[in-house]
Design a protein around this motif. Sequence first.
Motif, PDB file in Angstrom:
ATOM      1  N   LEU A 170      -0.088  -7.180   2.639  1.00 37.11           N
ATOM      2  CA  LEU A 170       0.240  -8.691   3.242  1.00 37.11           C
ATOM      3  C   LEU A 170      -0.552  -9.303   2.214  1.00 37.11           C
ATOM      4  N   SER A 171      -1.822  -9.046   1.787  1.00 36.12           N
ATOM      5  CA  SER A 171      -2.911  -9.756   0.963  1.00 36.12           C
ATOM      6  C   SER A 171      -2.071 -10.242  -0.247  1.00 36.12           C
ATOM      7  N   PHE A 172      -1.773  -9.398  -0.834  1.00 38.00           N
ATOM      8  CA  PHE A 172      -1.120  -9.303  -2.151  1.00 38.00           C
ATOM      9  C   PHE A 172       0.075 -10.256  -2.093  1.00 38.00           C
ATOM     10  N   PHE A 173       0.966 -10.052  -1.120  1.00 42.03           N
ATOM     11  CA  PHE A 173       2.363 -10.835  -1.081  1.00 42.03           C
ATOM     12  C   PHE A 173       1.773 -12.462  -0.882  1.00 42.03           C
ATOM     13  N   LEU A 174       0.841 -12.715  -0.202  1.00 47.94           N
ATOM     14  CA  LEU A 174       0.405 -13.987   0.189  1.00 47.94           C
ATOM     15  C   LEU A 174      -0.343 -14.531  -0.998  1.00 47.94           C
ATOM     16  N   ARG A 175      -0.875 -13.841  -2.036  1.00 45.92           N
ATOM     17  CA  ARG A 175      -1.330 -14.353  -3.216  1.00 45.92           C
ATOM     18  C   ARG A 175      -0.281 -14.634  -4.015  1.00 45.92           C
ATOM     19  N   HIS A 176       0.949 -14.030  -4.205  1.00 43.15           N
ATOM     20  CA  HIS A 176       1.827 -14.169  -4.926  1.00 43.15           C
ATOM     21  C   HIS A 176       3.326 -14.404  -4.392  1.00 43.15           C
ATOM     22  N   PRO A 177       3.492 -15.375  -3.679  1.00 40.83           N
ATOM     23  CA  PRO A 177       4.721 -15.920  -2.887  1.00 40.83           C
ATOM     24  C   PRO A 177       5.798 -16.259  -3.965  1.00 40.83           C
ATOM     25  N   GLY A 178       6.861 -15.877  -3.604  1.00 41.03           N
ATOM     26  CA  GLY A 178       8.172 -16.128  -4.392  1.00 41.03           C
ATOM     27  C   GLY A 178       8.437 -15.526  -5.688  1.00 41.03           C
ATOM     28  N   ARG A 179       7.453 -14.365  -5.986  1.00 39.00           N
ATOM     29  CA  ARG A 179       7.842 -13.453  -7.106  1.00 39.00           C
ATOM     30  C   ARG A 179       8.194 -12.237  -6.496  1.00 39.00           C
ATOM     31  N   ALA A 180       9.271 -11.843  -7.323  1.00 40.66           N
ATOM     32  CA  ALA A 180       9.894 -10.299  -7.098  1.00 40.66           C
ATOM     33  C   ALA A 180       8.992  -9.130  -7.797  1.00 40.66           C
ATOM     34  N   PHE A 181       8.634  -8.251  -6.802  1.00 40.02           N
ATOM     35  CA  PHE A 181       7.885  -6.988  -7.501  1.00 40.02           C
ATOM     36  C   PHE A 181       8.498  -5.524  -7.243  1.00 40.02           C
ATOM     37  N   THR A 182       8.554  -4.715  -8.259  1.00 42.09           N
ATOM     38  CA  THR A 182       9.314  -3.540  -8.178  1.00 42.09           C
ATOM     39  C   THR A 182       8.085  -3.036  -7.364  1.00 42.09           C
ATOM     40  N   ARG A 183       8.967  -1.741  -6.985  1.00 43.91           N
ATOM     41  CA  ARG A 183       7.960  -0.681  -5.851  1.00 43.91           C
ATOM     42  C   ARG A 183       6.798  -0.220  -6.744  1.00 43.91           C
ATOM     43  N   GLU A 184       7.268   0.173  -8.257  1.00 47.39           N
ATOM     44  CA  GLU A 184       6.244   0.778  -8.969  1.00 47.39           C
ATOM     45  C   GLU A 184       5.239  -0.338  -9.229  1.00 47.39           C
ATOM     46  N   GLU A 185       5.607  -1.537  -9.152  1.00 50.53           N
ATOM     47  CA  GLU A 185       4.330  -2.699  -9.601  1.00 50.53           C
ATOM     48  C   GLU A 185       3.373  -2.902  -8.156  1.00 50.53           C
ATOM     49  N   LEU A 186       4.142  -2.644  -7.297  1.00 44.73           N
ATOM     50  CA  LEU A 186       3.241  -2.954  -5.789  1.00 44.73           C
ATOM     51  C   LEU A 186       2.467  -1.512  -5.748  1.00 44.73           C
ATOM     52  N   MET A 187       2.992  -0.450  -6.193  1.00 45.87           N
ATOM     53  CA  MET A 187       2.261   0.769  -5.803  1.00 45.87           C
ATOM     54  C   MET A 187       0.767   0.649  -6.966  1.00 45.87           C
ATOM     55  N   HIS A 188       1.097  -0.040  -8.145  1.00 43.94           N
ATOM     56  CA  HIS A 188      -0.077  -0.032  -9.136  1.00 43.94           C
ATOM     57  C   HIS A 188      -0.815  -1.265  -8.520  1.00 43.94           C
ATOM     58  N   GLU A 189      -0.263  -2.500  -8.671  1.00 44.25           N
ATOM     59  CA  GLU A 189      -1.067  -3.676  -8.255  1.00 44.25           C
ATOM     60  C   GLU A 189      -1.991  -3.786  -7.089  1.00 44.25           C
ATOM     61  N   VAL A 190      -1.123  -3.090  -5.858  1.00 45.37           N
ATOM     62  CA  VAL A 190      -1.656  -3.360  -4.529  1.00 45.37           C
ATOM     63  C   VAL A 190      -2.752  -2.202  -4.565  1.00 45.37           C
ATOM     64  N   TRP A 191      -2.550  -0.872  -4.805  1.00 45.87           N
ATOM     65  CA  TRP A 191      -3.299   0.207  -4.414  1.00 45.87           C
ATOM     66  C   TRP A 191      -3.750   1.033  -5.594  1.00 45.87           C
ATOM     67  N   GLY A 192      -3.645   0.509  -6.763  1.00 46.15           N
ATOM     68  CA  GLY A 192      -4.158   1.166  -7.932  1.00 46.15           C
ATOM     69  C   GLY A 192      -3.673   2.518  -8.349  1.00 46.15           C
ATOM     70  N   TRP A 193      -2.258   2.689  -7.770  1.00 45.75           N
ATOM     71  CA  TRP A 193      -2.041   3.968  -8.224  1.00 45.75           C
ATOM     72  C   TRP A 193      -0.899   4.193  -9.269  1.00 45.75           C
ATOM     73  N   ASP A 194      -1.037   4.937 -10.409  1.00 50.34           N
ATOM     74  CA  ASP A 194      -0.041   5.139 -11.449  1.00 50.34           C
ATOM     75  C   ASP A 194       0.900   6.035 -11.418  1.00 50.34           C
ATOM     76  N   PHE A 195       0.811   6.774 -10.090  1.00 51.22           N
ATOM     77  CA  PHE A 195       1.640   7.890  -9.631  1.00 51.22           C
ATOM     78  C   PHE A 195       1.816   8.079  -8.260  1.00 51.22           C
ATOM     79  N   GLY A 196       2.847   8.647  -7.551  1.00 43.98           N
ATOM     80  CA  GLY A 196       3.195   8.820  -6.159  1.00 43.98           C
ATOM     81  C   GLY A 196       4.578   8.499  -6.026  1.00 43.98           C
ATOM     82  N   ASP A 197       4.763   8.868  -4.611  1.00 47.79           N
ATOM     83  CA  ASP A 197       6.293   8.821  -4.066  1.00 47.79           C
ATOM     84  C   ASP A 197       6.400   7.342  -3.703  1.00 47.79           C
ATOM     85  N   LEU A 198       7.581   6.648  -4.251  1.00 45.00           N
ATOM     86  CA  LEU A 198       7.806   5.452  -4.275  1.00 45.00           C
ATOM     87  C   LEU A 198       8.301   5.174  -2.607  1.00 45.00           C
TER      88      LEU A 198
END
Length: 253
Positions: A170-198
Amino acid sequence: MEQQQATGQARARVLVVDDDPTVAEIVSGYLDRAGYDVDHAGDGPDALARAAAHRPDLVVLDLMLPGMDGLEVCRRIRGQGPVPVIMLTARGDEDDRILGLEVGADDYVTKPFSPRELVLRVESVLRRARPAPPSAAVLRAAGLSVDPVARRAHKNGTELALTIREFDLLSFFLRHPGRAFTREELMHEVWGWDFGDLSTVTVHVRRLRGKVEDDPARPRLIQTVWGVGYRFDTVDTSGVETSGVETSDAGQD
């Protein structure tokens, strides 16, 4: 790489819940060497008793436990108050992993796993559970407010019960309104993961919608962008979409 606790800093307390003595010994040993204060429980009732007696900073919880399974243990521990939970499972069924996330687990690791990877996951979850710097701004939009310092979120003045992952999302979304993110980008940018189950991202988005949307079946804030991922759209009280977010110092579904 194993992380040592800073000199003089209180050791984070980790409760390991697993009925397999070998697994518990290995996991406890790695966590101890990484600088954590480790406690161990072999079943659900013992885990609940230990958590009640001395609340842990994080729980490493096996899904398959005798008598009371890990899902019920997770529900009861989370019912006592917010505490990060990493679920261990020997199952390969995605539904079981999703169930763990649905009851409030912040992460999961599938057996067999690397103990060093588990230590990194523990460090990642604990790092994101720590308060933000005192200067971090409060985020506000669409009736929502997020205080990174207190790690509290509200909707129309009512506090939201969010897991660590949901709060970060939620914090990430509030900081970046109106921009579309892929699930890979959310996994990396929000939680710092470069791998994992989408599917982990999908589950957290679904859970967050259930807490911030007036009608989760018809989301107006967290939009699915088909073929891409997700976008956060702010909406004012009249239902008109806006593009700004106020700040102050005080498999898609």
